[in-house]
Write a protein that holds these residues in place. Structure first.
Motif, PDB file in Angstrom:
ATOM      1  N   LYS A   6       0.715  -1.184  -0.151  1.00  0.00           N
ATOM      2  CA  LYS A   6       0.164  -0.111   0.086  1.00  0.00           C
ATOM      3  C   LYS A   6       0.827   1.154   0.090  1.00  0.00           C
ATOM      4  O   LYS A   6       0.714   2.145   0.763  1.00  0.00           O
ATOM      5  N   LEU A   7       1.825   1.236  -0.890  1.00  0.00           N
ATOM      6  CA  LEU A   7       2.512   2.423  -0.963  1.00  0.00           C
ATOM      7  C   LEU A   7       2.253   3.759  -1.653  1.00  0.00           C
ATOM      8  O   LEU A   7       1.540   3.326  -2.804  1.00  0.00           O
ATOM      9  N   LYS A   8       2.533   4.709  -1.085  1.00  0.00           N
ATOM     10  CA  LYS A   8       1.951   6.050  -1.475  1.00  0.00           C
ATOM     11  C   LYS A   8       2.769   7.107  -1.476  1.00  0.00           C
ATOM     12  O   LYS A   8       3.546   7.344  -0.305  1.00  0.00           O
ATOM     13  N   LYS A   9       2.738   7.908  -2.341  1.00  0.00           N
ATOM     14  CA  LYS A   9       3.590   9.349  -2.521  1.00  0.00           C
ATOM     15  C   LYS A   9       2.843  10.294  -3.472  1.00  0.00           C
ATOM     16  O   LYS A   9       2.675  10.069  -4.439  1.00  0.00           O
ATOM     17  N   SER A  10       2.752  11.543  -2.714  1.00  0.00           N
ATOM     18  CA  SER A  10       2.181  12.461  -3.395  1.00  0.00           C
ATOM     19  C   SER A  10       3.100  13.839  -3.476  1.00  0.00           C
ATOM     20  O   SER A  10       3.947  14.025  -2.462  1.00  0.00           O
ATOM     21  N   TYR A  11       3.192  14.379  -4.466  1.00  0.00           N
ATOM     22  CA  TYR A  11       3.611  15.828  -4.742  1.00  0.00           C
ATOM     23  C   TYR A  11       2.529  16.707  -4.767  1.00  0.00           C
ATOM     24  O   TYR A  11       2.186  17.013  -5.968  1.00  0.00           O
ATOM     25  N   GLY A  12       2.120  17.357  -3.652  1.00  0.00           N
ATOM     26  CA  GLY A  12       1.045  18.278  -3.894  1.00  0.00           C
ATOM     27  C   GLY A  12      -0.184  17.579  -4.252  1.00  0.00           C
ATOM     28  O   GLY A  12      -0.642  16.836  -3.437  1.00  0.00           O
ATOM     29  N   GLN A  13      -0.846  17.944  -5.301  1.00  0.00           N
ATOM     30  CA  GLN A  13      -2.327  17.208  -5.768  1.00  0.00           C
ATOM     31  C   GLN A  13      -1.873  15.984  -6.634  1.00  0.00           C
ATOM     32  O   GLN A  13      -2.665  15.139  -6.769  1.00  0.00           O
ATOM     33  N   THR A  14      -0.542  15.869  -6.947  1.00  0.00           N
ATOM     34  CA  THR A  14      -0.323  14.798  -7.953  1.00  0.00           C
ATOM     35  C   THR A  14      -0.097  13.604  -7.192  1.00  0.00           C
ATOM     36  O   THR A  14       0.920  13.436  -6.248  1.00  0.00           O
ATOM     37  N   LYS A  15      -0.636  12.499  -7.358  1.00  0.00           N
ATOM     38  CA  LYS A  15      -0.378  11.117  -6.855  1.00  0.00           C
ATOM     39  C   LYS A  15       0.605  10.274  -7.589  1.00  0.00           C
ATOM     40  O   LYS A  15       0.181   9.770  -8.713  1.00  0.00           O
ATOM     41  N   ALA A  16       1.955  10.374  -7.235  1.00  0.00           N
ATOM     42  CA  ALA A  16       3.029   9.978  -7.807  1.00  0.00           C
ATOM     43  C   ALA A  16       2.887   8.293  -7.949  1.00  0.00           C
ATOM     44  O   ALA A  16       3.009   7.730  -8.861  1.00  0.00           O
ATOM     45  N   VAL A  17       2.560   7.954  -6.657  1.00  0.00           N
ATOM     46  CA  VAL A  17       2.457   6.408  -6.376  1.00  0.00           C
ATOM     47  C   VAL A  17       1.073   6.437  -5.643  1.00  0.00           C
ATOM     48  O   VAL A  17       1.209   6.827  -4.513  1.00  0.00           O
ATOM     49  N   ASN A  18       0.257   5.605  -6.282  1.00  0.00           N
ATOM     50  CA  ASN A  18      -0.989   5.409  -5.611  1.00  0.00           C
ATOM     51  C   ASN A  18      -1.411   4.357  -5.294  1.00  0.00           C
ATOM     52  O   ASN A  18      -1.974   3.439  -5.793  1.00  0.00           O
ATOM     53  N   ASN A  19      -0.892   3.809  -4.072  1.00  0.00           N
ATOM     54  CA  ASN A  19      -1.581   2.697  -3.216  1.00  0.00           C
ATOM     55  C   ASN A  19      -0.997   1.306  -4.119  1.00  0.00           C
ATOM     56  O   ASN A  19      -1.887   0.481  -4.198  1.00  0.00           O
ATOM     57  N   ILE A  20       0.141   0.994  -4.369  1.00  0.00           N
ATOM     58  CA  ILE A  20       0.693   0.046  -4.832  1.00  0.00           C
ATOM     59  C   ILE A  20       1.099  -1.071  -4.005  1.00  0.00           C
ATOM     60  O   ILE A  20       1.781  -0.577  -2.605  1.00  0.00           O
ATOM     61  N   SER A  21       0.995  -2.173  -4.251  1.00  0.00           N
ATOM     62  CA  SER A  21       1.716  -3.359  -3.563  1.00  0.00           C
ATOM     63  C   SER A  21       1.938  -4.484  -4.534  1.00  0.00           C
ATOM     64  O   SER A  21       1.522  -4.626  -5.466  1.00  0.00           O
ATOM     65  N   PHE A  22       3.082  -5.022  -4.183  1.00  0.00           N
ATOM     66  CA  PHE A  22       3.877  -5.970  -5.029  1.00  0.00           C
ATOM     67  C   PHE A  22       4.803  -6.600  -3.933  1.00  0.00           C
ATOM     68  O   PHE A  22       5.229  -6.318  -3.136  1.00  0.00           O
ATOM     69  N   GLU A  23       5.263  -7.956  -4.609  1.00  0.00           N
ATOM     70  CA  GLU A  23       6.333  -8.811  -4.007  1.00  0.00           C
ATOM     71  C   GLU A  23       7.393  -9.436  -5.122  1.00  0.00           C
ATOM     72  O   GLU A  23       6.824  -9.649  -5.945  1.00  0.00           O
ATOM     73  N   ILE A  24       8.661  -9.161  -4.898  1.00  0.00           N
ATOM     74  CA  ILE A  24       9.624  -9.644  -5.606  1.00  0.00           C
ATOM     75  C   ILE A  24      10.062 -10.612  -4.926  1.00  0.00           C
ATOM     76  O   ILE A  24      10.928 -10.469  -3.762  1.00  0.00           O
ATOM     77  N   GLN A  25      10.242 -11.934  -5.566  1.00  0.00           N
ATOM     78  CA  GLN A  25      11.041 -13.303  -4.988  1.00  0.00           C
ATOM     79  C   GLN A  25      12.343 -13.030  -4.907  1.00  0.00           C
ATOM     80  O   GLN A  25      13.122 -12.399  -5.865  1.00  0.00           O
ATOM     81  N   THR A  26      13.010 -13.671  -3.827  1.00  0.00           N
ATOM     82  CA  THR A  26      14.401 -13.678  -3.897  1.00  0.00           C
ATOM     83  C   THR A  26      15.022 -14.363  -5.098  1.00  0.00           C
ATOM     84  O   THR A  26      14.553 -15.365  -5.687  1.00  0.00           O
ATOM     85  N   GLY A  27      16.168 -13.704  -5.769  1.00  0.00           N
ATOM     86  CA  GLY A  27      16.688 -14.501  -6.914  1.00  0.00           C
ATOM     87  C   GLY A  27      16.248 -14.165  -8.255  1.00  0.00           C
ATOM     88  O   GLY A  27      16.672 -14.493  -9.271  1.00  0.00           O
ATOM     89  N   SER A  28      14.919 -13.489  -8.437  1.00  0.00           N
ATOM     90  CA  SER A  28      14.257 -13.158  -9.485  1.00  0.00           C
ATOM     91  C   SER A  28      14.777 -11.928 -10.175  1.00  0.00           C
ATOM     92  O   SER A  28      15.298 -10.967  -9.399  1.00  0.00           O
ATOM     93  N   VAL A  29      14.446 -11.501 -11.500  1.00  0.00           N
ATOM     94  CA  VAL A  29      14.728 -10.486 -12.296  1.00  0.00           C
ATOM     95  C   VAL A  29      13.512  -9.822 -12.689  1.00  0.00           C
ATOM     96  O   VAL A  29      12.806 -10.622 -13.530  1.00  0.00           O
ATOM     97  N   VAL A  30      13.112  -8.883 -12.143  1.00  0.00           N
ATOM     98  CA  VAL A  30      11.746  -8.254 -12.550  1.00  0.00           C
ATOM     99  C   VAL A  30      12.155  -7.037 -13.457  1.00  0.00           C
ATOM    100  O   VAL A  30      12.779  -6.068 -13.116  1.00  0.00           O
ATOM    101  N   GLY A  31      11.275  -6.914 -14.487  1.00  0.00           N
ATOM    102  CA  GLY A  31      11.443  -5.742 -15.346  1.00  0.00           C
ATOM    103  C   GLY A  31      10.175  -4.821 -14.701  1.00  0.00           C
ATOM    104  O   GLY A  31       9.087  -5.140 -14.704  1.00  0.00           O
ATOM    105  N   PHE A  32      10.465  -3.595 -14.547  1.00  0.00           N
ATOM    106  CA  PHE A  32       9.729  -2.540 -13.963  1.00  0.00           C
ATOM    107  C   PHE A  32       9.520  -1.431 -15.090  1.00  0.00           C
ATOM    108  O   PHE A  32      10.292  -0.943 -15.487  1.00  0.00           O
ATOM    109  N   LEU A  33       8.304  -1.664 -15.631  1.00  0.00           N
ATOM    110  CA  LEU A  33       8.003  -0.866 -16.879  1.00  0.00           C
ATOM    111  C   LEU A  33       6.822   0.088 -16.382  1.00  0.00           C
ATOM    112  O   LEU A  33       5.770  -0.207 -15.682  1.00  0.00           O
ATOM    113  N   GLY A  34       6.786   1.214 -17.132  1.00  0.00           N
ATOM    114  CA  GLY A  34       5.834   2.257 -17.249  1.00  0.00           C
ATOM    115  C   GLY A  34       6.350   3.413 -17.965  1.00  0.00           C
ATOM    116  O   GLY A  34       7.572   3.701 -18.374  1.00  0.00           O
ATOM    117  N   ALA A  35       5.431   4.212 -18.391  1.00  0.00           N
ATOM    118  CA  ALA A  35       5.567   5.336 -19.456  1.00  0.00           C
ATOM    119  C   ALA A  35       6.289   6.370 -18.496  1.00  0.00           C
ATOM    120  O   ALA A  35       6.397   6.241 -17.226  1.00  0.00           O
TER     121      ALA A  35
END
Lengths: 317, 254
Positions: A6-35
């Protein structure tokens, strides 16, 4: 393992990160994509202690990252999008400085330094000032500072930026041959590199997780089979969308330029026939039909998911 | 403590080897030397006049006091120029992420940065000791007064570095860090004069005058090592180092 809840971060009115949750397993390689502007860098900054979150919890290797004990970051190596370098230092001075900050001394420092120079092919530039290096070498030095202390978690933001194909191949080798149990989270706009390096994906769009899971499963779940490229006027474009969307709201359309649009459809021969029939009926010229198999298309689809529906919604309003 | 030393050492050598560092050292010693030169001429002239009148004239100690009272104004420009590239500069060029993403505590980062700047500024003060050295060779002042004056200047420098380091921690804009630093130090110079002219004598005026750095420095330059003034400089230093720590810690914690 990296656990985010449930991670959140806002800059003023802008919600840069809006309530995200995830898990990355030990030893894995995860691609983190986004515009651009989706929240990737903000998320990575929070995972590495460079910024604090407004709400939510981060755990790295089972330990909370909440400012009470920064020792958890000893096992994290971070390569940010803007390489953190001291231009007035030589490569040798800089890597030695970072290594000592990370607690390496004496023979362990020397062997870590030598290993890094060899892995990143920095022999020619060891004694040069960082500010005088090319972009590619700077990127390699920046990667060196992230992993010189052999952390268990690598957070890499655009690690191959500015590198030539040979160097990109070397970085791929570095990731493939990383020490056992090392977890890698990397973001890149070069989809071919993500496909080659990553076993799973995490896609962020406008501060929220758009998709997560193994690369294979995500492709299977979201990927459209056919892409049709049409040439049409503004009037025929809107009416085409309305008709197609009315039948299938999951349809995705992307404007190439003023007169061309790409339509992505599911793996369905009948749907392809229906769309082609619609185009013929409306006298719309079909310029290309191809099968979609690349991660670029998948990325566009995941980040453009809402946009095609929005076109029709705005028209309805 | 070792990581503090690593940080301090890196910053010290970075300042020393940079063109900016050389210019700052030159600026400091040149302008102090200029004041020394001007006051020397005036001192000699006054001494001659006094000799003609059969009086003692000004002492070497008062001459040194006049020279070193001007160090206030030189430090007011030099210290912000050094500290602006400390935390503000590192945030601007993103190299701060090396520290923020490591296991180093926020307090260690602040103290390491502080010590690096203090080491560099101490070098500048050491270089300026050539002037009291000249005075001691040719003028025979009381060594205790000279030592007291230098101690006062050193403590003044510590407090100014702490204040400007805090200002640097609050912004990514180096120019803003410099301007706010100069403004803050200027305020602490004039607050005593302003309190005397604008505020009625009483507790408020006394409090404001206590905040004035000039009054405390003046005591040291007169040869008075007052615990009140030592307490003032060290408290100010401690307060702004703590505020710098809070500023950095809040950035990391959110």
């Amino acid at each position: 393992m990296i656990q985010v809840s449930k991670l959140k971060k806002s800059y003023g009115q802008t919600k840069a990160v809006n309530n995200i949750s995830f898990e990355i397993q030990t030893g894995s390689v995860v691609g983190f994509l986004g515009a651009n502007g989706a929240g990737k860098t903000t998320t990575m900054d929070m995972l590495t202690g460079c910024q604090g979150q407004d709400a939510g919890e981060i755990k790295i290797l089972g330990k909370k990252l909440d400012g009470s004990d920064w020792a958890v970051l000893q096992n994290v190596g971070y390569l940010p999008d803007e390489p953190p370098l001291h231009g007035e230092m030589t490569v040798r001075e800089f890597l030695t400085y970072v290594a000592t900050l990370r607690g390496l001394y004496g023979t362990s420092l020397k062997s870590a330094y030598n290993r890094q120079v060899e892995q990143l092919s920095l022999q020619k530039v060891e004694k040069k000032l960082i500010r005088n290096l090319s972009k590619g070498y700077r990127q390699r030095v920046a990667l060196g500072q992230a992993i010189i202390h052999e952390p268990k978690v690598w957070i890499l933001d655009e690690p191959t930026e500015g590198l030539d194909p040979t160097q990109i191949k070397e970085i791929r080798g570095l990731i493939e041959n990383r020490p056992a149990g090392t977890t890698v989270m990397l973001s890149s706009h070069i989809m071919s590199e993500v496909e080659k390096n990553c076993e799973s994906l995490l896609v962020i769009d406008e501060g929220k997780i758009a998709a997560s899971g193994s690369l294979k499963d995500i492709k299977k779940q979201f990927q459209k089979k056919y892409i049709i490229r049409c040439e049409l006027s503004q009037t025929s474009r809107t009416s085409l969308f309305e008709e197609l969307m009315a039948a299938d709201k999951s349809l995705l359309a992307k404007s190439i330029d003023q007169s061309a649009v790409e339509i992505s459809i599911r793996e369905s021969e009948s749907e392809l026939d229906r769309i082609l029939a619609t185009c013929v009926a409306k006298n719309i010229k079909v310029r290309e039909i191809r099968e979609s198999g690349s991660l670029e298309d998948l990325f566009s689809q995941l980040t453009m998911q809402k946009k095609a529906a929005n076109i029709v919604e705005k028209k309805a309003i | 403590m070792n990581k503090v030393w690593i940080l301090a050492n890196r910053d010290f050598w970075s300042y020393l080897r940079s063109p900016k560092g050389s210019v700052i050292l030159f600026f400091f010693t040149f302008f102090l030397g200029l004041f020394f030169s001007v006051y020397t001429s005036e001192f000699i002239e006054m001494k001659q006049k006094a000799a003609n009148l059969g009086t003692a004239g000004p002492s070497v100690e008062s001459f040194l006091r006049a020279v070193y009272m001007n160090v206030h104004f030189i430090l007011m420009l030099v210290v912000p120029a050094v500290t602006m590239s400390s935390l503000a500069g590192e945030r601007a060029n993103h190299s701060i992420r090396i520290l923020l993403s490591s296991s180093i505590g926020s307090g260690q980062i602040v103290f390491g940065k502080f010590m690096g700047i203090v080491m560099f500024m101490s070098l500048a003060l050491l270089a300026s000791c050539v002037f009291p050295a000249f005075a001691m060779v040719f003028g025979n002042p009381q060594p205790a007064v000279v030592f007291s004056g230098l101690l006062g200047v050193f403590l003044l420098m510590l407090s100014q570095v702490a204040i400007c380091l805090y200002v640097s921690s609050t912004t990514k804009n180096q120019l803003l860090a410099f301007l706010l630093g100069v403004f803050s130090l200027f305020l602490l110079i004039i607050i005593g004069y302003a309190a005397e002219k604008q505020v009625q004598p009483g507790a408020v005026q006394d409090s404001l005058r206590y905040l004035a750095q000039t009054d405390h420095l003046d005591l040291f330059l007169k040869g008075v090592i007052s615990t009140k003034s030592i307490g003032y400089f060290l408290s100010l230093t401690g307060l702004f180092l703590f505020l710098s720590y809070l500023s950095l810690h809040n950035l990391r914690r959110g």
